[in-house]
Design an enzyme around this catalytic site. Structure first.
Site, mmCIF file in Angstrom:
data_model
loop_
_atom_site.group_PDB
_atom_site.id
_atom_site.type_symbol
_atom_site.label_atom_id
_atom_site.label_comp_id
_atom_site.label_asym_id
_atom_site.label_seq_id
_atom_site.Cartn_x
_atom_site.Cartn_y
_atom_site.Cartn_z
ATOM 1 N N TYR A 70 0.262 -3.135 -11.691
ATOM 2 C CA TYR A 70 -0.317 -2.912 -10.194
ATOM 3 C C TYR A 70 0.844 -2.025 -9.420
ATOM 4 O O TYR A 70 0.860 -1.177 -7.845
ATOM 5 C CB TYR A 70 -0.662 -4.012 -8.765
ATOM 6 C CG TYR A 70 -2.276 -4.188 -9.631
ATOM 7 C CD1 TYR A 70 -2.984 -3.485 -8.916
ATOM 8 C CD2 TYR A 70 -2.595 -4.586 -10.484
ATOM 9 C CE1 TYR A 70 -4.530 -3.500 -9.506
ATOM 10 C CE2 TYR A 70 -4.294 -4.952 -11.051
ATOM 11 C CZ TYR A 70 -5.119 -4.618 -10.729
ATOM 12 O OH TYR A 70 -6.285 -4.769 -11.162
ATOM 13 N N HIS A 122 -13.039 -2.244 -2.585
ATOM 14 C CA HIS A 122 -12.164 -2.757 -3.291
ATOM 15 C C HIS A 122 -10.996 -3.522 -3.185
ATOM 16 O O HIS A 122 -10.593 -3.588 -4.383
ATOM 17 C CB HIS A 122 -12.847 -1.829 -4.823
ATOM 18 C CG HIS A 122 -13.497 -1.887 -5.378
ATOM 19 N ND1 HIS A 122 -14.501 -1.143 -6.611
ATOM 20 C CD2 HIS A 122 -14.863 -2.791 -5.331
ATOM 21 C CE1 HIS A 122 -15.355 -0.921 -7.180
ATOM 22 N NE2 HIS A 122 -16.504 -2.154 -6.296
ATOM 23 N N CYS A 133 -2.655 -19.501 -0.763
ATOM 24 C CA CYS A 133 -3.832 -19.835 0.814
ATOM 25 C C CYS A 133 -4.298 -18.157 1.189
ATOM 26 O O CYS A 133 -4.390 -18.808 2.450
ATOM 27 C CB CYS A 133 -2.014 -20.176 1.756
ATOM 28 S SG CYS A 133 -0.746 -18.906 1.898
ATOM 29 N N GLY A 198 -17.818 11.493 -7.411
ATOM 30 C CA GLY A 198 -15.815 11.209 -8.010
ATOM 31 C C GLY A 198 -16.418 9.557 -8.217
ATOM 32 O O GLY A 198 -15.302 8.730 -8.748
ATOM 33 N N THR A 199 -17.512 9.354 -8.515
ATOM 34 C CA THR A 199 -17.971 7.590 -9.195
ATOM 35 C C THR A 199 -18.919 7.259 -10.335
ATOM 36 O O THR A 199 -19.921 8.472 -10.142
ATOM 37 C CB THR A 199 -18.314 6.667 -7.802
ATOM 38 O OG1 THR A 199 -19.045 5.889 -8.879
ATOM 39 C CG2 THR A 199 -19.595 7.626 -7.126
#
Ligand code: OAD
Length: 257
Positions: A70, A122, A133, A198-199
Site C-alpha cells: 500500500y 472504499h 483501537c 471508469g468502473t
C-alpha cells in the site's frame, strides 16, 4: 475530440439537470498512470493476488507485505497528477446546481483537481488508522526510489495503544463506511442524471448505485472504453477514455454559456 450527434441529446439532458451524480472507478485515474484493478495485462489484480494483499487476514498474516504494497501504491499516487477527466468533473460541478461525486478510488486525484469532499466508498490511501483501537494515524514521509510492486515494510505502531497501523482502505470482506454508503444511495435516488466513469461495475455494493438511480428515473450514462454489466441499463454508452471524452462533453454542454 468532438462529440457525435447522438451525444447531442445527452448534452441537452445534462444542461437541464438539477442534480448530477458522478460515480467514478479506477479507470478515471488510468490516464494519470495509476493502474486499474481488472484491466487485462495492466490491472493490479492480474499481477497481485488480492487475497494476499487486500484482506484483514492478509494483514494479520503478513503486515509487512501488505503495508509495503500500500505504501508503494501511495507513492505512485503522490507522484501522479490529476488528468483532464478529474479536471472536467471539477469544472462540471461549477455549472450544475448540485453535483454529488462518489468515488470508489483510494487516490486523492479528484480533490487535487478541485473537487470538494467526494464521497469515498472504499476509503483512502491517505487515511491510515490503528488496526486495534481504530484511531486515525499520520503517514511518514515518502520513500524515494520505491521498487515496482513495493518492498516489505514494518507498519508503524499506534502512539495510543501500540497496535499496528493499517491502510485506511476498505478490504475484501469488510463493510463500507455506513455514512458514505447511505449518502451515495440517497443521492442516486434523488438525481436526474448519473454518470458512471471508469468502473467495471463488478464490485458490490457500489455497483448497485447506478441501478438504483435508473430505478428512480434518472438518466444513466456510462463512460468506459470497454463493455461492463452496466451496458444494458445505461441510456448512453460512451466508449472512450474519460480524459479524452469528458473535457469535450463539458465544453459542448456548457462551453457556450
Ligand atoms: P476495475 O479495475 O474493476 O475497472 C476499471 C474500469 O475502468 C474497467 O471497466 C476499464 O474498462 C475502465 N477503464 C480503463 N481505462 C479507462 C479510461 N482511460 N477511461 C475510462 N475508463 C477506463 O476498477 P473499479 O471498477 O474501480 O476495491 O474496481 C472497483 C473496486 O475493485 C475498487 O475500488 C477496488 C477493487 O478491488 C477496493 O479497493 C475495496
Amino acid at each position: 475530440m468532438s462529440l457525435r450527434a447522438s451525444h447531442q441529446q445527452f448534452t441537452n439532458i445534462l444542461r437541464r439537470a438539477k442534480h448530477i451524480v458522478v460515480f467514478t472507478g479506477a479507470g478515471v485515474s488510468a490516464e494519470s498512470g495509476i493502474p486499474t484493478f481488472r484491466d487485462a495485462l495492466t490491472g493490479l489484480w492480474s499481477h497481485f493476488d488480492p487475497s494476499q494483499l487486500a484482506t484483514a487476514d492478509a494483514f494479520r498474516r503478513d503486515p509487512e507485505l501488505v503495508w509495503g504494497w500500500y505504501e508503494w501504491r501511495r507513492m505512485k499516487v503522490m507522484r501522479a497528477v490529476p488528468n483532464a477527466a478529474h479536471e472536467a468533473i471539477a469544472v462540471m460541478a461549477q455549472w450544475v446546481p448540485k453535483l454529488t461525486l462518489i468515488t470508489q478510488n483510494v487516490d486523492d486525484l479528484h480533490e487535487r483537481a478541485g473537487s470538494e469532499a467526494p464521497i469515498r466508498l472504499h476509503g483512502s490511501l491517505f487515511a491510515p488508522r490503528c488496526s486495534a483501537c481504530q484511531r486515525p494515524a499520520v503517514h511518514l514521509e515518502g520513500i524515494p526510489g520505491e521498487p515496482e510492486g513495493g518492498r516489505r515494510m514494518a507498519p508503524p505502531t499506534c502512539s495510543h495503544c501500540g497496535g499496528l497501523i493499517r491502510p485506511g482502505v476498505v478490504w475484501f470482506g469488510e463493510a463500507l463506511p455506513e455514512a458514505a454508503l447511505s449518502q451515495s444511495f440517497e443521492a442516486a435516488r434523488n438525481c436526474d442524471v448519473l454518470i458512471s466513469i471508469g468502473t467495471s461495475s463488478l464490485v458490490q455494493p457500489a455497483a448497485e448505485i447506478p441501478f438504483t438511480a435508473a430505478q428512480a428515473g434518472a438518466t444513466v450514462v456510462q463512460v468506459n472504453p470497454n463493455p461492463t454489466p452496466l451496458d444494458h441499463l445505461a441510456h448512453f454508452n460512451m466508449r472512450a477514455p474519460s480524459a479524452q471524452l469528458l473535457p469535450a462533453l463539458v465544453e459542448e454542454t456548457w462551453g457556450g454559456n
